[in-house]
Design a protein around this motif. Structure first.
Motif, mmCIF file in Angstrom:
data_model
loop_
_atom_site.group_PDB
_atom_site.id
_atom_site.type_symbol
_atom_site.label_atom_id
_atom_site.label_comp_id
_atom_site.label_asym_id
_atom_site.label_seq_id
_atom_site.Cartn_x
_atom_site.Cartn_y
_atom_site.Cartn_z
ATOM 1 N N LYS A 155 -2.492 -2.575 -2.737
ATOM 2 C CA LYS A 155 -3.040 -3.633 -3.507
ATOM 3 C C LYS A 155 -4.046 -2.785 -4.590
ATOM 4 O O LYS A 155 -4.945 -2.020 -4.558
ATOM 5 N N GLU A 156 -3.252 -2.622 -5.622
ATOM 6 C CA GLU A 156 -3.718 -2.007 -6.855
ATOM 7 C C GLU A 156 -3.521 -2.613 -8.339
ATOM 8 O O GLU A 156 -2.356 -3.369 -8.214
ATOM 9 N N THR A 157 -4.440 -2.838 -8.892
ATOM 10 C CA THR A 157 -4.300 -4.183 -10.052
ATOM 11 C C THR A 157 -3.035 -3.922 -10.981
ATOM 12 O O THR A 157 -2.465 -4.965 -10.980
ATOM 13 N N PHE A 158 -2.678 -2.741 -11.163
ATOM 14 C CA PHE A 158 -1.594 -2.577 -11.966
ATOM 15 C C PHE A 158 -0.217 -2.982 -11.490
ATOM 16 O O PHE A 158 0.652 -3.787 -11.668
ATOM 17 N N THR A 159 -0.061 -2.668 -10.139
ATOM 18 C CA THR A 159 0.967 -2.941 -9.340
ATOM 19 C C THR A 159 1.336 -4.249 -9.056
ATOM 20 O O THR A 159 2.326 -5.138 -9.416
ATOM 21 N N ILE A 160 -0.039 -5.138 -8.670
ATOM 22 C CA ILE A 160 0.072 -6.360 -8.688
ATOM 23 C C ILE A 160 0.336 -7.188 -9.677
ATOM 24 O O ILE A 160 1.178 -8.205 -9.679
ATOM 25 N N LEU A 201 -3.845 6.502 -1.257
ATOM 26 C CA LEU A 201 -2.723 5.406 -0.844
ATOM 27 C C LEU A 201 -3.197 4.056 -0.588
ATOM 28 O O LEU A 201 -2.303 3.130 -1.297
ATOM 29 N N VAL A 202 -4.125 3.877 -0.404
ATOM 30 C CA VAL A 202 -4.653 2.383 -0.176
ATOM 31 C C VAL A 202 -5.837 1.809 -1.117
ATOM 32 O O VAL A 202 -6.362 2.479 -1.927
ATOM 33 N N ALA A 203 -5.641 0.661 -1.086
ATOM 34 C CA ALA A 203 -6.844 -0.118 -1.975
ATOM 35 C C ALA A 203 -8.304 0.119 -1.216
ATOM 36 O O ALA A 203 -8.466 0.377 -0.300
ATOM 37 N N PRO A 204 -9.132 0.194 -1.934
ATOM 38 C CA PRO A 204 -10.652 0.674 -1.786
ATOM 39 C C PRO A 204 -11.295 -0.302 -0.473
ATOM 40 O O PRO A 204 -11.820 0.011 0.142
ATOM 41 N N ASP A 205 -10.644 -1.495 -0.517
ATOM 42 C CA ASP A 205 -11.340 -2.533 0.610
ATOM 43 C C ASP A 205 -10.489 -2.403 1.846
ATOM 44 O O ASP A 205 -10.503 -3.370 2.629
ATOM 45 N N THR A 206 -9.539 -1.446 1.966
ATOM 46 C CA THR A 206 -8.356 -1.414 3.106
ATOM 47 C C THR A 206 -9.385 -1.123 4.370
ATOM 48 O O THR A 206 -10.231 -0.223 4.242
ATOM 49 N N PRO A 207 -9.433 -1.894 5.443
ATOM 50 C CA PRO A 207 -9.992 -1.720 6.377
ATOM 51 C C PRO A 207 -9.947 -0.286 7.220
ATOM 52 O O PRO A 207 -9.046 0.220 7.081
#
Lengths: 326, 536
Positions: B51-56, A37-43
């Protein structure tokens, strides 16, 4: 009779519960939804929070009890990925799957019966052998390969038909349909053939075998002796009797066409329930997976229930045994 | 049921065939439509959800940021016409006038302040994009100050992905809070947009299709000549490539490596390759007393720097680039991609040397090598499993027996990431979201002193050198660029001198693009609609 129906209904509920529990237990091994669900650098703290808000920290049994409790009330939770109720998502995707299943069945029936009859009446012709060969392809090639071959022939090489999607759709109330636009109809052709090919083969072989059987029976011979036209004998008498088992099989296969449209939908990016399921598996979207499996189980359970009940109505011998048993 | 009655079915099929023939001759519509397909979904329209490249990039067509990045990733004015730093802890933004949101409301300082609060609110996936300690002050309707507690040289680096939303619109539609990825109800902002960008989204069916139309009230000039853009997900590789070659879509991402030559030799499309920012690397567990799944008991071979060097020397990265990546990758000497660090050119990748590797292993007390498992994803990076297989066979040549554990990312990340850290040897890819080295020195090379330490969250093997941490803290605040770059260089020298990590390569982005289309392949893999032009 009433007791029989009640018992069957209870059994069906049992089956659904079992499917639900097994499916739910399996999802524990599908992976971790939060990292999808989250970005790799999500805290890390944020991840923990998400995990908690999804209720993933609770023991499996608690999670299942909560899920079953909601499901009984018709609530299947929200998709992790789309943040929408699963029931809404499935309802939105259902028209696509049902229309595809309908066209695939239509194709399977029409082509299957035609080819079956043809190969039974002209057993030794080149055409019949060709039909048999085609049916071998239909049985032996995996669905995704057939789909991709069709795409490369009709979309890439010839450029006649679209390779993906549903084309333009028209919304009628909550139902969306591709039947009313040209691009919608064009988009239906390849996936319907891909999905229906296996069933078509099945029906073709069934029709052929039944037809050959029927043609050997006495009443056909008497009909010939009475001087009826070949056409009337073949289509008026023989085919009519051939179709009874075909209809039973086709009805039963409808369930599996709906359930197993997953592969066809993935190959053609067909926006139906099967595609939703496959994407849910990749993203560990447990609510969608669970609801879809329950829905498929429900379809099968319902079809079997209806078939059982119909048999008892149609066949007096079964009715007798039911009465004795209750 | 008789045979005659099934005729309507036949008629139906015949009609469909006839319609199909007619449709082939239908004239193309006048609007210039660009169709694009990605392997994944556009899951939310709320610009703070994921925060995902394509979505952004997709959001970037409809939303805009104060400061944006140009084709070479340099920071340039966006909704802020200009900015200055009257003191090291104060940024003053002059906002563009006559900018309208898609609902017609004007863009003012209030919207910036609102967006700054919303993007840092709980549930936002973009909290780190705006410095946590920053306060935003309205000077007048078109001037905003950002006040910081400490000097921060990279305060603006992530502003390009921080899109500005309308305060009045959010109030009206009950969308004041960001839609968290784990939201339980669909928020209005997740299904609708109201940006200031050159395109508007007129239709959005999550997971199926999204339609972008040109926004007539846009304040600036747009390079693109598109009237309309339609996005669809096509997750199946073969179908996606077929849709491109047959001309049904104009852009796909990604083109699988094995299909690239076929796409390029087709009459309609080409593959656009450009270096990407993500670095693929191998990490080793350097703290545990014993490795998981190894035959060496009672000690951890990776604690010995000679073993780490031997592993580095044993891997023939040039062969991986040539064979596994079919040339579509650049060998990496550092954990950061060269475009993101001006002094990257001063680093060279230590040479492949299997004999030296063997000697080092013998010196360290493993003349016959040892056994270690390698954790690897098989659906995350380009040819990830194949890379790991290559690594496995290369290490076998120096006597190390690697047991490859490749699995889907959903399982893989649950195993190796915090809190499990269940790995001895792993492969990972990383793009610093801040586009700055501090992120790498803090997240990947920072010591993980205890379980709760925020430093080193992604330092799965716990490489640790206090000198790097001390430098990272200085780098965080140093505003003199030249001095800062020297410090970063020093930090990387320490990490590489410790053989702390084994960087492998930066993979290349691989877009399939119709020959009718002109666009810009930016190194962050974002495809911006406003740079897309299509000849009709």
């Amino acid at each position: 009779m009433l007791a029989f129906i009640l018992r069957r209904l209870l059994q069906s509920v049992g089956v659904l519960l079992a499917v639900g529990l097994i499916a739910f237990a399996m999802f524990r091994f599908a992976g971790d939804p939060v990292n999808q669900l989250v970005a790799p650098d999500t805290p890390y703290a944020e991840r923990l929070q998400i995990r908690q808000s999804l209720g993933l920290d609770d023991p499996v049994l608690v999670q299942f009890a909560r899920y079953a409790g909601n499901a009984v009330r018709g609530q299947f939770g929200n998709s992790y990925q789309f943040r929408q109720p699963v029931s809404t998502l499935l309802a939105e995707r259902m028209p696509a799957t049902l229309e595809l299943a309908f066209c695939a069945t239509l194709f399977a029936l029409t082509a299957g019966i035609l080819m079956g009859v043809y190969s039974a009446l002209r057993r030794d012709s080149v055409g019949a052998k060709l039909v048999q060969a085609i049916s071998l392809v239909g049985v032996s090639l995996p669905t995704f390969l057939i789909g991709i071959l069709l795409i490369f022939l009709f979309s890439v090489t010839l450029g006649w038909l679209p390779s993906y999607g549903r084309g333009d759709t028209v919304r009628i109330g909550w139902w969306t349909t591709g039947f009313l636009t040209t691009s919608g109809l064009k988009a239906l052709i390849l996936p319907s053939i891909t999905l229906g090919l296996f069933q078509m083969t099945l029906i073709m072989r069934l029709v052929r075998a039944e037809m050959l059987e029927v043609l050997r029976t006495d009443y056909i011979r008497f009909a010939r002796a009475r001087g009826l036209t070949t056409r009337s004998i073949h289509f008026g008498h023989a085919l009519k009797n051939t179709l009874v088992p075909v209809i039973t099989v086709a009805g039963l296969q409808l369930g599996s066409i709906i359930a197993f449209s997953i592969i066809t939908e993935t190959v053609f990016q067909w926006p139906g329930m099967g595609l939703l399921f496959v994407q849910a598996v990749q993203n560990v979207d447990v609510p969608i997976m669970a609801a879809y499996l329950l829905l498929v189980a429900l379809i099968f359970v319902t079809i079997n229930l209806v078939v059982d009940l119909l048999y008892t109505i149609v066949d007096p011998r079964l009715r007798l045994s039911v009465r004795r048993a209750t | 049921m008789s045979f005659v009655k099934s005729r309507p079915l036949l008629a139906c099929l015949a009609a469909a065939t006839a319609l199909m023939a007619v449709a082939g001759a239908a004239p193309a519509s006048a609007a210039n439509t660009f169709r694009f397909a990605f392997q994944g979904d556009l899951k939310s329209l709320d610009p703070y959800t994921l925060k995902e490249t394509f979505t952004i990039a997709a959001h970037g067509a409809v939303y805009e940021s104060l400061v944006t990045r140009d084709k070479d990733l340099k920071l340039v004015p966006g909704l802020a016409e200009s900015w200055e730093t009257p003191e090291p802890t104060r940024y003053r933004f002059k906002l563009r006038k006559n900018v309208k949101f898609h609902d017609g409301s004007p863009f003012t300082a209030d919207d910036v302040i609102f967006s700054a609060e919303r993007v840092r609110a709980p549930g936002s996936n973009f909290q780190t994009n705006v410095p946590a300690d920053a306060t935003f002050v309205k000077v007048d309707d078109h001037t905003v100050d950002m006040v910081l507690k400490n000097p921060n040289p990279i305060a603006l680096y992530q502003f390009g992905n921080w899109y500005i939303m309308s305060k009045t619109w959010a109030e009206k539609h009950d969308a004041l809070k960001p839609t968290p990825v784990a939201a339980t109800a669909p928020s209005y902002a997740a299904l609708h947009e109201n940006g200031t960008g050159p395109f508007v989204i007129t239709e959005h069916q999550p997971g199926v299709r999204t339609v972008f139309k040109k926004f007539d009230g846009y304040w600036g000039k747009v390079e693109s000549n598109l009237d309309e853009a339609i996005f669809t997900t096509i997750s199946n590789d073969a179908t996606r490539v077929a849709a491109l070659i047959s001309g049904e879509v104009d852009w796909i991402d990604p083109v699988p490596l094995q299909d690239q030559s076929r796409v390029s030799s087709s009459p309609n499309a080409v593959v656009v390759n450009a270096p990407e920012l993500r670095t693929i690397y191998l990490g080793m567990d350097q703290t545990s007393d014993e490795l998981r799944g190894s035959n060496v008991k009672g000690k951890n071979p990776f604690k010995d720097v000679r073993v780490r060097e031997a592993f580095f020397r044993a891997i023939d990265e040039d062969a991986i680039v040539k064979r596994v990546m079919r040339g579509q990758a650049t060998p990496a000497a550092l954990l950061i991609a060269p475009p993101l660090f001006p002094l990257a050119g001063e680093f060279k990748r230590p040479a492949y040397d299997p004999n030296k590797a063997k000697a080092l292993l013998a010196e360290a007390g493993y003349p016959n090598g040892f056994e270690v498992p390698l954790d690897c994803p098989n659906d995350r990076y380009v040819n990830d499993e194949a890379i790991c297989q290559a690594v496995t066979s290369m290490l076998a040549r120096v006597g190390v027996k690697v047991n490859l554990i490749a699995q889907p990312k959903a399982k893989y990340f649950a195993k190796i990431l915090k809190p499990a850290f269940d790995t001895s040897f792993y492969m990972l890819g990383w793009t610093p979201s801040s586009m700055d080295s501090h992120n790498i020195l803090y997240e990947i090379a920072g010591c993980r002193t205890d379980k709760s330490s925020p430093r080193g969250t992604t330092n799965l093997g716990n490489y640790c050198n206090p000198k790097v941490d001390a430098l990272a803290d200085k780098i965080e605040r140093e505003t003199d660029q030249a001095a800062r770059n020297q410090m970063i260089k020093q930090a990387y020298e320490i990490v590489m001198g410790d053989w702390g990590y084994i960087p492998l390569h930066q993979q290349a982005l691989a877009w399939g693009v119709s020959k009718k289309v002109k666009l810009v392949p930016r190194a962050d893999n974002q495809m911006m609609l406003y740079w897309v032009s299509k000849e009709q």
